[in-house]
Design a protein around this motif. Sequence first.
Motif, PDB file in Angstrom:
ATOM      1  N   LEU A 160      -1.669  -6.918  -6.754  1.00  9.23           N
ATOM      2  CA  LEU A 160      -0.648  -7.329  -7.724  1.00  9.23           C
ATOM      3  C   LEU A 160       0.757  -7.090  -7.170  1.00  9.23           C
ATOM      4  CD1 LEU A 160      -2.109  -6.248 -11.153  1.00  9.23           C
ATOM      5  CD2 LEU A 160      -1.217  -8.496 -10.550  1.00  9.23           C
ATOM      6  N   ILE A 161       0.968  -5.927  -6.552  1.00 12.12           N
ATOM      7  CA  ILE A 161       2.289  -5.633  -5.994  1.00 12.12           C
ATOM      8  C   ILE A 161       2.618  -6.632  -4.894  1.00 12.12           C
ATOM      9  CG2 ILE A 161       3.611  -3.950  -4.645  1.00 12.12           C
ATOM     10  CD1 ILE A 161       2.182  -1.773  -6.158  1.00 12.12           C
ATOM     11  N   GLN A 195      -4.511  -3.184  -7.842  1.00 15.26           N
ATOM     12  CA  GLN A 195      -3.098  -2.872  -8.061  1.00 15.26           C
ATOM     13  C   GLN A 195      -2.271  -3.280  -6.848  1.00 15.26           C
ATOM     14  OE1 GLN A 195      -3.384   1.324  -9.014  1.00 15.26           O
ATOM     15  NE2 GLN A 195      -2.921   0.905 -11.154  1.00 15.26           N
ATOM     16  N   ILE A 196      -2.800  -2.996  -5.657  1.00 20.97           N
ATOM     17  CA  ILE A 196      -2.067  -3.331  -4.444  1.00 20.97           C
ATOM     18  C   ILE A 196      -1.875  -4.841  -4.345  1.00 20.97           C
ATOM     19  CG2 ILE A 196      -2.164  -3.267  -1.924  1.00 20.97           C
ATOM     20  CD1 ILE A 196      -3.660  -0.598  -2.234  1.00 20.97           C
ATOM     21  N   ALA A 246       2.229   1.620  -3.605  1.00 20.66           N
ATOM     22  CA  ALA A 246       1.245   1.964  -4.628  1.00 20.66           C
ATOM     23  C   ALA A 246       0.748   3.391  -4.464  1.00 20.66           C
ATOM     24  CB  ALA A 246       0.077   0.991  -4.545  1.00 20.66           C
ATOM     25  N   GLY A 247       0.886   3.957  -3.261  1.00 17.42           N
ATOM     26  CA  GLY A 247       0.471   5.322  -3.058  1.00 17.42           C
ATOM     27  C   GLY A 247      -0.996   5.425  -2.732  1.00 17.42           C
ATOM     28  N   ASN A 303      -3.567   6.632  -4.260  1.00 13.87           N
ATOM     29  CA  ASN A 303      -4.672   6.539  -5.202  1.00 13.87           C
ATOM     30  C   ASN A 303      -4.755   5.210  -5.933  1.00 13.87           C
ATOM     31  OD1 ASN A 303      -5.677   9.170  -4.683  1.00 13.87           O
ATOM     32  ND2 ASN A 303      -3.872   9.947  -5.717  1.00 13.87           N
ATOM     33  N   ALA A 304      -4.050   4.217  -5.415  1.00 13.61           N
ATOM     34  CA  ALA A 304      -4.063   2.920  -6.079  1.00 13.61           C
ATOM     35  C   ALA A 304      -5.389   2.208  -5.844  1.00 13.61           C
ATOM     36  CB  ALA A 304      -2.928   2.076  -5.532  1.00 13.61           C
ATOM     37  N   THR A 305      -5.739   1.332  -6.753  1.00 17.84           N
ATOM     38  CA  THR A 305      -6.927   0.509  -6.524  1.00 17.84           C
ATOM     39  C   THR A 305      -6.499  -0.743  -5.768  1.00 17.84           C
ATOM     40  OG1 THR A 305      -6.605  -0.669  -8.584  1.00 17.84           O
ATOM     41  CG2 THR A 305      -7.996   1.275  -8.675  1.00 17.84           C
ATOM     42  N   THR A 306      -7.469  -1.392  -5.144  1.00 18.92           N
ATOM     43  CA  THR A 306      -7.198  -2.597  -4.371  1.00 18.92           C
ATOM     44  C   THR A 306      -6.518  -3.653  -5.233  1.00 18.92           C
ATOM     45  OG1 THR A 306      -9.478  -2.117  -3.824  1.00 18.92           O
ATOM     46  CG2 THR A 306      -8.372  -3.697  -2.448  1.00 18.92           C
ATOM     47  N   ALA A 337       0.831  -1.203   0.000  1.00 16.84           N
ATOM     48  CA  ALA A 337       0.000   0.000   0.000  1.00 16.84           C
ATOM     49  C   ALA A 337       0.863   1.250   0.000  1.00 16.84           C
ATOM     50  CB  ALA A 337      -0.917   0.000   1.223  1.00 16.84           C
TER      51      ALA A 337
END
Lengths: 314, 289, 540
Positions: free
Chosen positions: A50-51, A47-48, A39-40, A42-45, A36
């Motif tokens: 995936l990281i 994207q997080i 991703a910063g 404004n990331a979507t759940t 989190a």
Amino acid sequence: MLGYVLRRLVATIPVIIVVAVVVFSLTRLTPGDPAAVIAGENATTEQIALIRNRLGLDQPLLVQFGRWSWNIAHGDLGVSIFTNTPVAGLIAQRIGPTLSLAIVTVIFGLSLGIPAGVLAAVFARRLPDRVVMVLAVAGFSIPIFVLAYLLILGFAISWPILPVQGYTPMAQGFLSWLGKLILPSLALALVYAALIARTTRAALLDVLAEDYIRTAKAKGLLPREIVWLHALKAASVPIATVVGIGIALLVGGAVVIETVFAIPGLGRLTVDAIARRDFPVIQGVILLFSGVYVLINLVIDLSYTWLDPRVRFA
Amino acid sequence: MTTALALEEDTPPRRRAAWRRHPTVAIGLIILAAVCVMAIVAPWLATLDPTALSPAKRLRPPSPEFWFGTDMMGRDVWSRTVYGARVSVITGLSVAALATTIGLVLGLLAGFDRTVDAVLMRIMDGLMAIPAILLAIALMALTRASLGNVIIAIVIAEVPRVVRLARGIVLTLRDATFVEAATASGTGFFGVLFRHILPNAVAPLVVQSTYIAASAMITEAILSFIGAGVPSSTPSWGNMMAEGRTVFQVAPQLVLFPGLCLSATVLAINMLGDGLRDMLDPRLARRVK
Amino acid sequence: MGLSMRDRLGGRCGRLISGLFGLLAVASVAATAVPVAAQTVLRFVPHADLRSVDPVWTTAYVTRNHGHMIYDQLFSLDSKLRPQPQMVESWTVTPDKMQWEFTLRPGLNWHDGKPVTAEDCVASIKRWGARDVLGNRLLVAAETLEVVDAQRFRLTLKQPFGQVLEALAKPSNNALFMMPKRVAETDPFKQIEETIGSGPFKFVRAEWLPGGKAVYVKNTDYKPRSEPADFLSGGKVVKVDRVEWMSVPDSAVAVAALGAGEVDWLEVPSPDLVPIIERDAAITVRPIDMIGSQLSIRINHLHAPMDNPKVRQALLTVIGQSDYLNAISSDPRWVKACPGYFGCNGTPYESLAGTEGHLKQADFAKAKRLLKEAGYKGERVVVLDPADVHYSHAPALVTAENLKKAGFNVDLQTMDFGTAIGKINSQAPLDQGGWSLFHSYATIMDVLTPAIATGLRAGGAKNAAYGWPTDPELEGLRTKWLTLTDPAEQKAYADKVQARAFEAVPYIVTGTLIIPTAYRKSVDGIVPSGIPVFWNLTKK
């Protein structure tokens, strides 16, 4: 003797295992999530997630722990999540400043603390003793960062004879290395010197009351020689203990001092890593600190046999 | 982080009335009493609500309206300093009491049972090997910032040292002649524990606990400095200094007043501890003569 | 043995002490000496430490700034925030604005000497588009993005997209930087390994101390454009040999270091310390740019009571921007009221639409009335308070105080920023560690248009940024806006978006922060730009 050293070495293994388990569970139970942070805001759940997947953080904790300890056993501390560089490399980069800070602090601490302690013991219950002891207690009582600001205010702003902050490696000149370390080391050394002064005084008073000192006196040795020759030697056992304990004190202080004086050392690395939940770095550094602590205490324990005068004088 | 730790191990103490020879105890007690009174009557001493924000009046210098000036949020520094005594007193007392109690119980267990000893002391060694500050920071990151959690984090970091001390005392006393004699004459386990071991453990533990209290207050301040301390909606000397430090050149009062209070309190506790040690330690007492 | 002991402890200690103090004076002189005298070295204290070097992987502003050092952009913004060509020499567009062809300017090379090709650019756009909001919309609207030849690439749209050049010029999170194809082919959710760009500076990886120091040297092969430097656009002419970013975590110490000349430029001094800095005649303090940063309250729309629009309206009525601005700084130079969602001070979509009667002053009576109408039953409102970040911490305290006065049941949770940022991405209910309000700030460059202001995305739990507002009307307006190509229509629809936002309250703007920057007078020619750039400036 060798057998004893080996036994003591083996005995440190469970300690290190406990540290590893504690550190690992601490970091993984912490609510923050490095993915989190990366991703910063404004990331979507998605994207997080995936990281997290790419970092291997979505696997069962036991699997993660198993992999981590397996790697540690093979000397691999892992890779920092944020900087994408090996933890061992990060530690290698940072160990110079922290070691320099520790060495200069220990030198300051010993060279202030031991003479002060001897002074206090020799003049026990008289004015020099009281002054030293009040100063020593005061040394414990000031939060280290307040002391650091006062030193900066005094010696870098009002009377600018020393640099405010930063660190220069020794390779770029011994004097600039030392110059930048004086204020941070002084700030750290005061607590340390206070501790050493008190220990030295107490140990020395103990020893001066022992029979063999009286024997030495009877042999016609001058009091000053008694102090330096016998008493301090005897007192070196508790002093050595305190030097060992002081390492833990130094680590705690280094966290603060490195932040105030912008020294890129291990203390800041740890605090930064905790703030960002950079798990491999937190684990690596704390493991390292603990290992050093265990090792130093081992060395000190072993040195008792050599230092203890009661054995020698017997 | 306990400072003067472990110097008073293995002392079979005898009480001696020596108050008059120990002015440090008196001075320490007086300062401490003053701080405690300040903490208790804080609502009457404070001139303003310590948490009331007035952003328009931020960073004011000391004045008749704001005795110690205002902080970055326009809160009254005098009122916050007075209330801050509560956090420091609570932190010091509870950490000292909890760490000593838990440490004593665990230390007794370790001292009396070999199996417990083997397992417990390995864990304690491991905990002790982790720098206390780092342990506390990590624990704070784990939980929600609150006074209670700060206290728990510091207690966990302090307990191993007390366990060692208590275990050391038990081990020394267990083999001492008067305990052996008691056991031989048929005194049971609890009899030995309550009649011989505990009374002799009290003095060194009390001394130790004063140092723990002092170091707990300092640790609270350091945790605030690192951003892992008591939330600033509860004023503490530590978080006041931590918040004010960034502007210490503009508004030195933000660091100065809480700093002075904290240092004076810690100084008082350390003086009390030193005095108690001198009073309770016969070897030292002998030397004094 | 006895004698040597005495020598060891007594004599040597004494000598050591006197030796050390003898060195003291000399050391202070030596410490300020510059090791390499022939080079111009600029020492800069960034607002945060450089920890990651991948500007697509992370949205940290410091990594974005690092990107502007070593990478170049296809287009970049001028001081009027209009896209100007940077790596692109010329471009053509069909009258229906559906097909675009771009030609790179000649002489562009990567730091390893290889030429920059259209292939590299296409790969870079694709990786960025996988992570950036606007980039993603661009790729969705695109039929194809293809290489024509080494110098040219073509974008063919399948649906109208009004922000093509704005996307290619995106300066901030996430900025679009050109990277070599082999680097750009890295999984967008993994960090890149190489730090090779085509920008005006080269990164000295061997000297990088993550969280401590980052070093850049002048890229002597860089061919700047001929236009003068203007914001991020124009010629990037480098006039220093070496730039060192040194992290000084303690703001008071950083100011002292600037005063002592140990550093040349302090990116963000704390506004409270500005009076001290201004006392020093050798230092200039000025706004880093006039656009500033937007301070805001992000609202979690998933849980009661904030899922109720009436309650959000009540929240809006207790927000007076002056309360927040005063709490951040008492110096009006650094804080300005700004009710609009798209910035003030001449930003393209600056507007007063829908602002009537809002954000001027807290109205507790009205808030209480609205809460009653909303049927508020005292549900908990969790305000996250990251105590280590002043711009989030101070506003959190103000909000908590004002909400209490309005009759809200406030739970102020203090924590460090790392914990807070972990929490805001969690959709968990309040009793499972969830949150209601979080105070954020972002450069206005990141909220300039309805397309990039991520806080206005209102597609609910799946299709919005943290806070997850659901408002089909707002989302419809935003989607529509992206397809508009006529400037007048774009402005009109931006106004509609803003007006709707004041009704649905996806988040609340609490003002503009003008960030001060401070540098020694020996530095000259700093380009005014919200992003610190190191071309054009000289150091005496």
